[in-house]
Design a protein around this motif. Structure first.
Motif, PDB file in Angstrom:
ATOM      1  N   SER A 214     -22.929 -37.335 -39.901  1.00 40.83           N
ATOM      2  CA  SER A 214     -23.887 -36.731 -38.985  1.00 40.83           C
ATOM      3  C   SER A 214     -24.624 -37.797 -38.194  1.00 40.83           C
ATOM      4  CB  SER A 214     -24.886 -35.874 -39.776  1.00 40.83           C
ATOM      5  OG  SER A 214     -25.841 -35.303 -38.916  1.00 40.83           O
ATOM      6  N   ASP A 215     -24.668 -37.614 -36.877  1.00 35.74           N
ATOM      7  CA  ASP A 215     -25.397 -38.519 -35.997  1.00 35.74           C
ATOM      8  C   ASP A 215     -26.870 -38.101 -35.993  1.00 35.74           C
ATOM      9  OD1 ASP A 215     -26.584 -39.805 -33.764  1.00 35.74           O
ATOM     10  OD2 ASP A 215     -24.598 -40.090 -32.873  1.00 35.74           O
ATOM     11  N   ARG A 216     -27.726 -38.937 -36.556  1.00 37.01           N
ATOM     12  CA  ARG A 216     -29.138 -38.577 -36.681  1.00 37.01           C
ATOM     13  C   ARG A 216     -29.807 -38.453 -35.324  1.00 37.01           C
ATOM     14  NH1 ARG A 216     -31.397 -42.044 -41.919  1.00 37.01           N
ATOM     15  NH2 ARG A 216     -29.985 -41.121 -43.459  1.00 37.01           N
ATOM     16  N   THR A 217     -29.377 -39.261 -34.374  1.00 37.74           N
ATOM     17  CA  THR A 217     -29.939 -39.142 -33.026  1.00 37.74           C
ATOM     18  C   THR A 217     -29.653 -37.765 -32.452  1.00 37.74           C
ATOM     19  OG1 THR A 217     -29.638 -41.518 -32.656  1.00 37.74           O
ATOM     20  CG2 THR A 217     -29.940 -40.125 -30.706  1.00 37.74           C
ATOM     21  N   ALA A 218     -28.403 -37.304 -32.632  1.00 35.62           N
ATOM     22  CA  ALA A 218     -28.043 -35.976 -32.142  1.00 35.62           C
ATOM     23  C   ALA A 218     -28.852 -34.895 -32.849  1.00 35.62           C
ATOM     24  CB  ALA A 218     -26.546 -35.730 -32.338  1.00 35.62           C
ATOM     25  N   SER A 219     -29.100 -35.079 -34.155  1.00 31.29           N
ATOM     26  CA  SER A 219     -29.879 -34.088 -34.902  1.00 31.29           C
ATOM     27  C   SER A 219     -31.303 -34.002 -34.370  1.00 31.29           C
ATOM     28  CB  SER A 219     -29.893 -34.448 -36.392  1.00 31.29           C
ATOM     29  OG  SER A 219     -28.585 -34.434 -36.930  1.00 31.29           O
ATOM     30  N   ILE A 220     -31.914 -35.164 -34.111  1.00 31.93           N
ATOM     31  CA  ILE A 220     -33.293 -35.182 -33.614  1.00 31.93           C
ATOM     32  C   ILE A 220     -33.365 -34.528 -32.240  1.00 31.93           C
ATOM     33  CG2 ILE A 220     -35.179 -36.679 -32.862  1.00 31.93           C
ATOM     34  CD1 ILE A 220     -34.299 -38.651 -35.048  1.00 31.93           C
TER      35      ILE A 220
ATOM     36  N   SER B  82     -31.304 -32.377 -30.995  1.00 33.50           N
ATOM     37  CA  SER B  82     -30.990 -30.955 -31.118  1.00 33.50           C
ATOM     38  C   SER B  82     -32.228 -30.148 -31.494  1.00 33.50           C
ATOM     39  CB  SER B  82     -29.895 -30.750 -32.174  1.00 33.50           C
ATOM     40  OG  SER B  82     -29.667 -29.379 -32.408  1.00 33.50           O
ATOM     41  N   VAL B  83     -32.958 -30.604 -32.515  1.00 35.43           N
ATOM     42  CA  VAL B  83     -34.164 -29.891 -32.947  1.00 35.43           C
ATOM     43  C   VAL B  83     -35.223 -29.935 -31.849  1.00 35.43           C
ATOM     44  CG1 VAL B  83     -36.026 -29.854 -34.638  1.00 35.43           C
ATOM     45  CG2 VAL B  83     -33.688 -30.324 -35.377  1.00 35.43           C
ATOM     46  N   ALA B  84     -35.392 -31.108 -31.214  1.00 38.20           N
ATOM     47  CA  ALA B  84     -36.380 -31.227 -30.147  1.00 38.20           C
ATOM     48  C   ALA B  84     -36.031 -30.305 -28.973  1.00 38.20           C
ATOM     49  CB  ALA B  84     -36.462 -32.677 -29.672  1.00 38.20           C
ATOM     50  N   THR B  85     -34.735 -30.164 -28.688  1.00 36.76           N
ATOM     51  CA  THR B  85     -34.308 -29.297 -27.584  1.00 36.76           C
ATOM     52  C   THR B  85     -34.654 -27.842 -27.873  1.00 36.76           C
ATOM     53  OG1 THR B  85     -32.492 -30.784 -26.991  1.00 36.76           O
ATOM     54  CG2 THR B  85     -32.313 -28.495 -26.258  1.00 36.76           C
ATOM     55  N   LEU B  86     -34.413 -27.400 -29.107  1.00 38.75           N
ATOM     56  CA  LEU B  86     -34.735 -26.016 -29.452  1.00 38.75           C
ATOM     57  C   LEU B  86     -36.230 -25.736 -29.303  1.00 38.75           C
ATOM     58  CD1 LEU B  86     -32.451 -25.513 -32.591  1.00 38.75           C
ATOM     59  CD2 LEU B  86     -32.118 -24.586 -30.302  1.00 38.75           C
ATOM     60  N   PHE B  87     -37.055 -26.669 -29.773  1.00 43.75           N
ATOM     61  CA  PHE B  87     -38.493 -26.463 -29.635  1.00 43.75           C
ATOM     62  C   PHE B  87     -38.935 -26.576 -28.179  1.00 43.75           C
ATOM     63  CE2 PHE B  87     -38.582 -27.038 -34.208  1.00 43.75           C
ATOM     64  CZ  PHE B  87     -39.627 -26.222 -34.588  1.00 43.75           C
ATOM     65  N   LEU B  88     -38.278 -27.431 -27.408  1.00 48.00           N
ATOM     66  CA  LEU B  88     -38.605 -27.539 -25.989  1.00 48.00           C
ATOM     67  C   LEU B  88     -38.304 -26.230 -25.264  1.00 48.00           C
ATOM     68  CD1 LEU B  88     -39.400 -29.175 -23.473  1.00 48.00           C
ATOM     69  CD2 LEU B  88     -37.007 -29.904 -23.316  1.00 48.00           C
ATOM     70  N   LEU B  89     -37.126 -25.655 -25.509  1.00 48.71           N
ATOM     71  CA  LEU B  89     -36.773 -24.386 -24.872  1.00 48.71           C
ATOM     72  C   LEU B  89     -37.719 -23.271 -25.323  1.00 48.71           C
ATOM     73  CD1 LEU B  89     -32.869 -24.528 -25.082  1.00 48.71           C
ATOM     74  CD2 LEU B  89     -34.298 -24.874 -23.069  1.00 48.71           C
TER      75      LEU B  89
ATOM     76  N   GLY C 288     -25.900 -33.730 -21.315  1.00 51.94           N
ATOM     77  CA  GLY C 288     -26.620 -34.886 -20.810  1.00 51.94           C
ATOM     78  C   GLY C 288     -26.980 -35.868 -21.914  1.00 51.94           C
ATOM     79  N   SER C 289     -27.447 -35.365 -23.047  1.00 54.28           N
ATOM     80  CA  SER C 289     -27.808 -36.237 -24.161  1.00 54.28           C
ATOM     81  C   SER C 289     -26.598 -36.983 -24.693  1.00 54.28           C
ATOM     82  CB  SER C 289     -28.463 -35.423 -25.277  1.00 54.28           C
ATOM     83  OG  SER C 289     -29.613 -34.765 -24.814  1.00 54.28           O
ATOM     84  N   TYR C 290     -25.486 -36.281 -24.768  1.00 50.32           N
ATOM     85  CA  TYR C 290     -24.262 -36.921 -25.268  1.00 50.32           C
ATOM     86  C   TYR C 290     -23.841 -38.067 -24.353  1.00 50.32           C
ATOM     87  CZ  TYR C 290     -19.385 -37.592 -26.599  1.00 50.32           C
ATOM     88  OH  TYR C 290     -18.192 -38.146 -26.979  1.00 50.32           O
ATOM     89  N   LEU C 291     -23.865 -37.827 -23.049  1.00 49.84           N
ATOM     90  CA  LEU C 291     -23.458 -38.861 -22.111  1.00 49.84           C
ATOM     91  C   LEU C 291     -24.405 -40.047 -22.137  1.00 49.84           C
ATOM     92  CD1 LEU C 291     -22.387 -36.662 -19.061  1.00 49.84           C
ATOM     93  CD2 LEU C 291     -20.900 -37.819 -20.706  1.00 49.84           C
ATOM     94  N   ILE C 292     -25.707 -39.765 -22.221  1.00 46.00           N
ATOM     95  CA  ILE C 292     -26.683 -40.852 -22.210  1.00 46.00           C
ATOM     96  C   ILE C 292     -26.578 -41.700 -23.473  1.00 46.00           C
ATOM     97  CG2 ILE C 292     -29.152 -41.375 -22.287  1.00 46.00           C
ATOM     98  CD1 ILE C 292     -29.583 -38.959 -20.459  1.00 46.00           C
ATOM     99  N   VAL C 293     -26.531 -41.020 -24.633  1.00 44.24           N
ATOM    100  CA  VAL C 293     -26.549 -41.746 -25.900  1.00 44.24           C
ATOM    101  C   VAL C 293     -25.238 -42.460 -26.164  1.00 44.24           C
ATOM    102  CG1 VAL C 293     -26.768 -41.493 -28.401  1.00 44.24           C
ATOM    103  CG2 VAL C 293     -28.299 -40.247 -26.887  1.00 44.24           C
TER     104      VAL C 293
END
Length: 437
Positions: A49-55, A57-64, A16-21
């Motif tokens: 490295s795509d910084r948006t994807a990095s942010i 990614s980290v936010a997703t791990l903490f969310l889960l 979803g993030s990939y499609l949106i961004v």
């Protein structure tokens, strides 16, 4: 199947993030050199490295993490279903030795693991089969001997014939419950009920999808533990002393491993004799994990600092030797011929051609070696260390202090990531020609 739910959510957020961004949000087109390239596949310099994807990614791990631990940092509507907390009941029917039957009710209450729960009391009733009360801790099951307070006793020939309206299978010859494969798993409100091998009732309330804190504490508990240990210390040393000592061991072991490994790799890359002599040794030791050497290093050097430094030295030595050898072997022969044609001596070729062109491979090997050393030092400190990140994790695990274990793992990961960033920065500064031919 429930264990696949976090993975499925992670994959869903990624897609979803990939499609949106990248598809729905029209970002301004790049105007740098990378955007002008027409062929990028296989070109490392064209992929950054795509910084948006990095942010994300980290936010997703903490969310889960927060979702599946019931964290207060995550909105309640995002929490995964937690364990059932509350009351429940079911009935069972007992048949006495004379064939008389009577019904009783089991009232059960699940205790909140983080608070006190009022003890459950019930009226046992007047019949031969008496009502029972059962207290169960969240995430656990509880066992009830149904005939404990009944007039019908199992030892006298009494048996269960129904649980929550479902008949219980029996061997007609022995009047014993059927084997475990035939024992029913009965669904009641918010729980399941089955029979143990001894004929007792086992009540298992629904646990939901959230992890029990002893297995995975919420993020705020880990942060609180980090603040406590940073201010009060752990087993006679501050957090920074533990981490600093581990880092010092890594740096010393890596330094001596590089000091010997890089010249050895150069010699193997430039000399047939050195290559033939050391290649079997290097290739033999390369696949041996450093952890397998711990017993041997303890025998040789004991459990003190020297043994840990030797282990880290061996972890870095073979990686740096192979990296240096690969760097020398990968130098384009056309550059060597061009230098010779301009009148360069062997020393000048070594200084101005071999070393500069081999440095990118050496830095790549150094990043790998530092990562291996950092992982190895934690394992080395599990054995009779008085200070260090590994010792802190080991001691915490013995007392099931999962929050300290998680804190140690996160700090190790953060420091390891920081080391890798520093290595990348040093590589860009010292080897700016990497990837430019």
């Amino acid at each position: 199947m429930t264990s696949l739910i976090p993975f499925a959510l992670y994959v869903g957020i990624f897609v979803g993030s990939y499609l949106i961004v990248n598809k729905l949000i029209r970002r301004a087109a790049r105007t740098d050199f990378t955007a002008l390239k027409t062929v990028t596949f296989g070109d490392e310099s064209a992929v950054i490295s795509d910084r948006t994807a990095s942010i994300i990614s980290v936010a997703t791990l903490f969310l889960l993490w927060g979702m599946f631990t019931g964290s207060v940092l995550v909105p309640p509507f995002l929490h995964a279903p937690g364990p059932y907390i509350g009351d429940g009941q079911f009935t069972y029917v007992v048949e006495g030795p004379d064939g008389q039957r009577d019904e009783a009710t089991v009232f059960w209450r699940v205790q909140d693991p983080e608070g006190e729960t009022e003890k459950l009391t019930v009226d046992p009733g007047d019949g031969p089969a008496r009502n029972d009360a059962l207290m169960i801790r969240a995430y656990r099951s509880a066992q009830l001997s149904w005939d404990k307070n009944d007039e019908f006793k199992r030892k006298d020939g009494a048996r269960l014939v129904e649980i929550a309206g479902q008949p219980v299978a029996y061997d007609p010859a022995t009047r014993d419950e059927a084997d475990s494969a035939a024992k029913p798993v009965i669904e009641v409100d918010h729980a399941t009920v089955t029979l143990s091998d001894k004929g007792a009732l086992i009540v298992t309330p629904y646990t939901g999808l959230q992890m029990e804190p002893i297995w995975l504490p919420p993020p705020e508990d880990v942060v609180k533990r980090l603040v406590d240990i940073a201010s009060e210390g752990f087993r006679g040393a501050t957090l920074w002393e533990h981490l600093g000592l581990s880092l010092m061991r890594v740096v010393v072991g890596f330094f001596f491993g590089s000091l010997i490994g890089i010249p050895l790799g150069y010699a193997m890359g430039l000399s047939n004799w050195f290559r033939g002599w050391f290649d079997p040794i290097v290739e033999f030791m390369r696949p041996v994990p450093p952890l397998a050497l711990i017993p041997l290093v303890i025998i040789w050097a004991g459990i003190g600092e020297l043994g840990k430094i030797i282990l880290l030295f061996l972890a870095a030595l073979w990686i740096m030797a192979i990296a240096a050898r690969s760097g020398v072997s990968g130098v384009r022969i056309s550059k060597v011929h061009a230098a010779y044609s301009l009148g360069a001596s062997k020393g000048q070729i070594m200084r101005y051609v071999i070393v500069p062109n081999s440095l990118p491979e050496i830095f790549t090997g150094a990043r790998v070696a530092m990562g291996v050393c950092w992982g190895t030092v934690v394992a080395a400190e599990l054995v009779a260390a008085e200070k260090g990140a590994g010792m802190m994790i080991m001691v915490a695990s013995k007392f099931q202090n999962t929050d300290i274990v998680m804190m140690g793992i996160i700090m190790i990961g953060v420091i390891g990531f920081g080391i890798d960033i520093l290595m990348r920065w040093a590589e860009r500064w010292l080897v700016p020609w990497k990837g430019k031919g």
